[in-house]
Design a protein around this motif. Structure first.
Motif, PDB file in Angstrom:
ATOM      1  N   ASP A  25       0.805  -1.220   0.000  1.00  0.00           N
ATOM      2  CA  ASP A  25       0.000   0.000   0.000  1.00  0.00           C
ATOM      3  C   ASP A  25       0.836   1.267   0.000  1.00  0.00           C
ATOM      4  O   ASP A  25       0.391   2.332   0.432  1.00  0.00           O
ATOM      5  CB  ASP A  25      -0.950  -0.002   1.197  1.00  0.00           C
ATOM      6  CG  ASP A  25      -2.135  -0.947   0.982  1.00  0.00           C
ATOM      7  OD1 ASP A  25      -2.465  -1.230  -0.183  1.00  0.00           O
ATOM      8  OD2 ASP A  25      -2.696  -1.423   1.979  1.00  0.00           O
ATOM      9  N   TRP A  30      -1.276   3.906   2.414  1.00  0.00           N
ATOM     10  CA  TRP A  30      -2.620   4.359   2.030  1.00  0.00           C
ATOM     11  C   TRP A  30      -3.521   3.140   1.828  1.00  0.00           C
ATOM     12  O   TRP A  30      -3.217   2.278   1.007  1.00  0.00           O
ATOM     13  CB  TRP A  30      -2.539   5.164   0.740  1.00  0.00           C
ATOM     14  CG  TRP A  30      -3.814   5.835   0.331  1.00  0.00           C
ATOM     15  CD1 TRP A  30      -4.861   5.256  -0.314  1.00  0.00           C
ATOM     16  CD2 TRP A  30      -4.162   7.205   0.516  1.00  0.00           C
ATOM     17  NE1 TRP A  30      -5.854   6.167  -0.548  1.00  0.00           N
ATOM     18  CE2 TRP A  30      -5.450   7.382  -0.037  1.00  0.00           C
ATOM     19  CE3 TRP A  30      -3.521   8.289   1.105  1.00  0.00           C
ATOM     20  CZ2 TRP A  30      -6.102   8.603  -0.025  1.00  0.00           C
ATOM     21  CZ3 TRP A  30      -4.174   9.508   1.118  1.00  0.00           C
ATOM     22  CH2 TRP A  30      -5.456   9.662   0.565  1.00  0.00           C
ATOM     23  N   TYR A  33      -4.286   1.142  -1.686  1.00  0.00           N
ATOM     24  CA  TYR A  33      -3.450   1.646  -2.792  1.00  0.00           C
ATOM     25  C   TYR A  33      -2.925   0.513  -3.662  1.00  0.00           C
ATOM     26  O   TYR A  33      -2.935   0.592  -4.887  1.00  0.00           O
ATOM     27  CB  TYR A  33      -2.291   2.466  -2.212  1.00  0.00           C
ATOM     28  CG  TYR A  33      -1.324   3.023  -3.243  1.00  0.00           C
ATOM     29  CD1 TYR A  33      -1.770   3.551  -4.451  1.00  0.00           C
ATOM     30  CD2 TYR A  33       0.049   3.019  -2.999  1.00  0.00           C
ATOM     31  CE1 TYR A  33      -0.879   4.061  -5.382  1.00  0.00           C
ATOM     32  CE2 TYR A  33       0.945   3.536  -3.917  1.00  0.00           C
ATOM     33  CZ  TYR A  33       0.483   4.040  -5.103  1.00  0.00           C
ATOM     34  OH  TYR A  33       1.359   4.541  -6.018  1.00  0.00           O
ATOM     35  N   GLN A 110      -1.782   9.155  -2.949  1.00  0.00           N
ATOM     36  CA  GLN A 110      -1.650   7.944  -2.132  1.00  0.00           C
ATOM     37  C   GLN A 110      -0.223   7.701  -1.647  1.00  0.00           C
ATOM     38  O   GLN A 110       0.012   6.802  -0.845  1.00  0.00           O
ATOM     39  CB  GLN A 110      -2.127   6.716  -2.927  1.00  0.00           C
ATOM     40  CG  GLN A 110      -3.587   6.755  -3.319  1.00  0.00           C
ATOM     41  CD  GLN A 110      -3.792   7.362  -4.699  1.00  0.00           C
ATOM     42  OE1 GLN A 110      -3.040   8.234  -5.135  1.00  0.00           O
ATOM     43  NE2 GLN A 110      -4.814   6.888  -5.401  1.00  0.00           N
TER      44      GLN A 110
END
Length: 431
Positions: A25, A30, A33, A110
């Protein structure tokens, strides 16, 4: 995106790039993501928002940076920065120009600041490539916003744009409402930030790369007079000949001199002067840059555009031809507020510090410092229907408090004829 690459480039070879671990992520964790990246890969067939490689555009080998907007809005993240940095380094190894085909919404949220900081990496690589004397051309596709515009886009030597493209630092979801027209390629062209709106991208890219990679050697010879004309008998005759409506102007000289040419546009500070033509032309298969006054008062934007052209030509090793033809620098209030003095100083400095040969031809009016700023000391020629003067005869008479009927006599006293300039050692000869 792959279709775009195939349309402009032959023999494209993609550079190796480390794959992203799609279940991760990202640098700030995030949520979701990694899954968003996986879906973007499935949708586009790409592993990142930019593809980098090399291939031939026209007959010039180039390094390409091509954005895929379908991959998370073409956003710039850490791995995007990795790819772009590696591509710039490869371009310097191969000694190839860099072409950026941009379509991006900006930095990747992100990844937080880890994404935004990629702009510093990109700016550094572009600067190193510029210092290496390699040209950079950007193509602004729809959209080109955020850091992609403020680094690869606006920072290129030549900025081309597709018609109707959204171009601006602020994207459509974050800018104030009510002025959408300002965020277009056409508006950026009108305000001096884009060089050309392109219609036939493969052909125009090929022409530009040909011009930017084939410098002529040595000082350019001055152009010939398109028609020929006798020398003036008096100073006032010289002034009248330079102001005659039918005498040839800059475009006639440039068309006669070059086999073909391309203009740049704008000072990158918000201004365009239609009375100054700057660009690169091919003469006998080699490139010469030009900065030409077209007979009107030169605005601050015109001086800054000329200085930009001379500096760019110097970095690329391309000699420069300047054509002098102006009654003087624009001197109204708007010109002063736009920085007339600093802009003229910038042009003087660009020629004085030029590392490449600069040749000047005075083709019409040579009005005071606004004309002299375009002239190369020791490498200036004049035509028979031109003059060069410390100021216009009318201004000189006014300064000396002489009546208007003494303007012709004042012109004689100023010794501004072409033959006077040669005798004074200010011009090398009359073409």
């Amino acid at each position: 995106m792959r279709e775009l690459i195939e349309s402009i480039c032959t023999g494209f070879t993609e550079f190796d790039a480390a794959p992203w671990e799609s279940d991760v992520d990202g640098p700030i964790g995030w949520p979701g993501y990694g899954e968003a990246r996986r879906r973007a890969e499935e949708r586009t067939g790409e592993r990142e928002s930019v593809v980098c490689g090399s291939g031939k555009i026209g007959d010039v080998e180039a390094t390409l940076l091509v954005f895929e907007f379908g991959f998370l809005g073409g956003s710039v993240g850490r791995r995007t920065g990795d790819r772009i940095e590696a591509a710039f380094r490869r371009a310097r190894e191969l000694r190839t120009p860099v072409v950026s085909l941009i379509a991006t919404g900006g930095s990747r949220m992100q990844e937080g600041m880890a994404a935004l900081s990629q702009l510093q990496r990109i700016a550094r690589e572009a600067a190193l490539t510029r210092a290496a004397g390699l040209p950079q051309v950007s193509v602004l596709r729809d959209p080109t916003t955020g850091g992609g515009w403020a680094t690869l886009g606006a920072g290129a030597d030549v900025v081309l744009a597709l018609r109707g493209a959204q171009v601006g630092f602020a994207g459509s979801r974050v800018r104030p409402p009510g002025d959408d027209a300002a965020y277009t390629a056409e508006s950026q062209l009108a305000h001096g930030h884009v060089d050309r709106i392109v219609e036939d991208l493969p052909a125009e890219l090929g022409r530009w790369l040909s011009l930017l990679t084939r410098p002529a050697h040595g000082a350019p010879e001055p152009p010939r007079h398109p028609h020929g004309t006798p020398l003036p008998e008096t100073g006032w005759d010289a002034v009248r000949a330079a102001r005659a409506p039918g005498r040839p102007h800059a475009e006639a000289y440039l068309d006669e001199y070059f086999d073909w040419r391309e203009n740049i546009s704008g000072d990158r500070c918000g201004g365009v002067d239609p009375g100054v033509l700057c660009g690169f032309g091919s003469r006998g298969g080699r490139t010469i840059a030009y900065a030409a006054q077209c007979g009107t008062p030169t605005s601050p934007a015109g001086f800054r555009t000329a200085a930009r052209l001379i500096r760019l030509a110097g970095r690329l090793g391309i000699p420069v031809l300047t054509l002098v033809d102006t009654p003087g620098a624009a001197n109204d209030g708007a010109a002063e507020r736009a920085g007339a003095g600093p802009a003229i100083a910038e042009t003087f400095a660009a020629i004085a510090s030029a590392s490449i040969p600069v040749t000047t031809l005075v083709i019409g009016e040579g009005g005071s410092g606004g004309a002299l700023a375009f002239a190369a000391p020791g490498h200036t020629w004049v035509t028979a229907d031109s003059y060069f003067s410390v100021t216009s005869p009318e201004a000189a008479a006014a300064i000396l408090k002489r009546p208007p009927e003494e303007v012709p006599a004042t012109a004689d006293q100023l010794r501004l004829r072409p033959q006077d300039l040669v005798a004074l050692g200010l011009a090398q000869g009359i073409v």
